[in-house]
Design a protein around this motif. Structure first.
Motif, short mmCIF file in Angstrom:
data_model
loop_
_atom_site.label_atom_id
_atom_site.label_comp_id
_atom_site.label_asym_id
_atom_site.label_seq_id
_atom_site.Cartn_x
_atom_site.Cartn_y
_atom_site.Cartn_z
N ASN A 17 -62.06 62.46 42.51
CA ASN A 17 -62.61 61.94 43.75
C ASN A 17 -61.49 61.39 44.61
OD1 ASN A 17 -62.39 58.89 43.56
ND2 ASN A 17 -63.45 59.33 41.64
N GLY A 18 -61.79 61.23 45.89
CA GLY A 18 -60.82 60.66 46.82
C GLY A 18 -61.37 60.60 48.22
N ASP A 19 -60.76 59.78 49.05
CA ASP A 19 -61.15 59.76 50.46
C ASP A 19 -60.37 60.84 51.20
OD1 ASP A 19 -58.60 58.70 50.65
OD2 ASP A 19 -59.23 56.80 51.52
N CYS A 20 -60.42 60.84 52.52
CA CYS A 20 -59.78 61.91 53.28
C CYS A 20 -58.29 62.01 53.01
CB CYS A 20 -60.07 61.79 54.77
SG CYS A 20 -59.45 60.29 55.57
N SER A 21 -57.62 60.86 52.88
CA SER A 21 -56.17 60.91 52.67
C SER A 21 -55.84 61.49 51.30
CB SER A 21 -55.53 59.53 52.84
OG SER A 21 -56.13 58.59 51.99
N ASN A 22 -56.59 61.13 50.28
CA ASN A 22 -56.31 61.65 48.95
C ASN A 22 -56.65 63.13 48.82
OD1 ASN A 22 -55.33 59.17 47.94
ND2 ASN A 22 -57.41 58.44 47.85
N LYS A 23 -57.74 63.54 49.45
CA LYS A 23 -58.09 64.96 49.43
C LYS A 23 -57.08 65.78 50.24
CE LYS A 23 -62.53 65.99 49.49
NZ LYS A 23 -63.64 66.30 48.62
N THR A 24 -56.58 65.19 51.32
CA THR A 24 -55.55 65.86 52.13
C THR A 24 -54.26 66.02 51.34
OG1 THR A 24 -56.48 65.17 54.24
CG2 THR A 24 -54.11 65.57 54.19
N ILE A 25 -53.85 64.97 50.64
CA ILE A 25 -52.64 65.04 49.81
C ILE A 25 -52.78 66.13 48.76
CG2 ILE A 25 -51.28 63.80 48.06
CD1 ILE A 25 -51.89 61.22 49.76
N LEU A 26 -53.96 66.21 48.14
CA LEU A 26 -54.18 67.23 47.12
C LEU A 26 -54.11 68.63 47.72
CD1 LEU A 26 -54.86 68.24 44.31
CD2 LEU A 26 -57.29 67.74 44.80
#
Length: 161
Positions: free
Chosen positions: A57-66
Motif C-alpha cells: 500500500n501507499g499514497d500517491c508519492s509512494n505509488k509514484t516512486i514504485l
C-alpha cells in the motif's frame, strides 16, 4: 529483486512499449492499495519501492516512486509531475491514445500521465476524478537530470546550493 519482479511482470506481454508500460501501471494501480491514512496524515511518509511492495500500500508519492522504479528497470523514460497535494508519473506519449487529454507538454514533447492512484487506469484513455489537479502542475522533475527541477510557474529551474 526489483529487476526480477519487473521481468516477471512484463515477461509475457511482448516488446510493445505501450503494453509494457501499461502492464506496470496496472500492477501499481491495481495491486498496491491506496493508503488514505498516509495521504491525509499530518506528515509525508516516503517509502522506498521495496517498502511499498512489502506493505502492498501507499499514497500517491509512494505509488509514484514504485512505478518510476519499475519503469527504470525496463529503461523507460519518465518525468515526475508535482501538483497541489499530488504527484504522478508521465511517460512520453508515443503511441498511447490521447482520448482523455490527461497529458503534459514538457521540453517540447507531449507526455501521457500514468496515474497510479486509480484502479484500472488506462494511460491515454481513463478519465481522472479531479482533472483540474493534473492541470495545475507546479514542478517537473526529470530523473535523467538529477539536479533539475523545473518550476512551471516561473519558467525557471530551481537552484540548489
Amino acid at each position: 529483486s526489483l529487476q526480477r519482479l519487473t521481468e516477471a511482470l512484463v515477461k509475457d506481454v511482448g516488446p510493445d512499449r505501450e503494453t509494457r508500460i501499461q502492464t506496470l501501471v496496472d500492477f501499481v494501480a491495481n495491486e498496491i492499495a491506496y493508503n488514505y491514512t498516509e495521504a491525509v496524515g499530518g506528515r509525508e511518509t516516503l517509502k522506498r519501492a521495496s517498502e511499498t511492495l512489502m506493505t502492498r500500500n501507499g499514497d500517491c508519492s509512494n505509488k509514484t516512486i514504485l512505478l518510476a522504479s519499475l519503469l527504470e528497470q525496463i529503461g523507460e523514460e519518465y518525468i515526475l509531475l508535482y501538483c497541489p497535494q499530488h504527484i504522478t508519473v508521465a511517460v512520453p506519449m508515443g503511441n498511447f491514445p490521447n482520448d482523455n487529454k490527461v497529458d503534459f507538454d514538457f521540453d517540447n514533447r507531449l507526455w501521457a500521465v500514468a496515474e497510479t492512484t486509480m484502479k484500472g487506469f488506462q494511460v491515454g484513455r481513463s478519465k481522472v476524478d479531479r482533472p483540474e489537479i493534473l492541470q495545475l502542475v507546479n514542478y517537473v522533475q526529470d530523473p535523467k537530470n538529477m539536479e533539475t527541477i523545473f518550476d512551471v510557474n516561473s519558467g525557471e529551474f530551481l537552484k540548489f546550493f
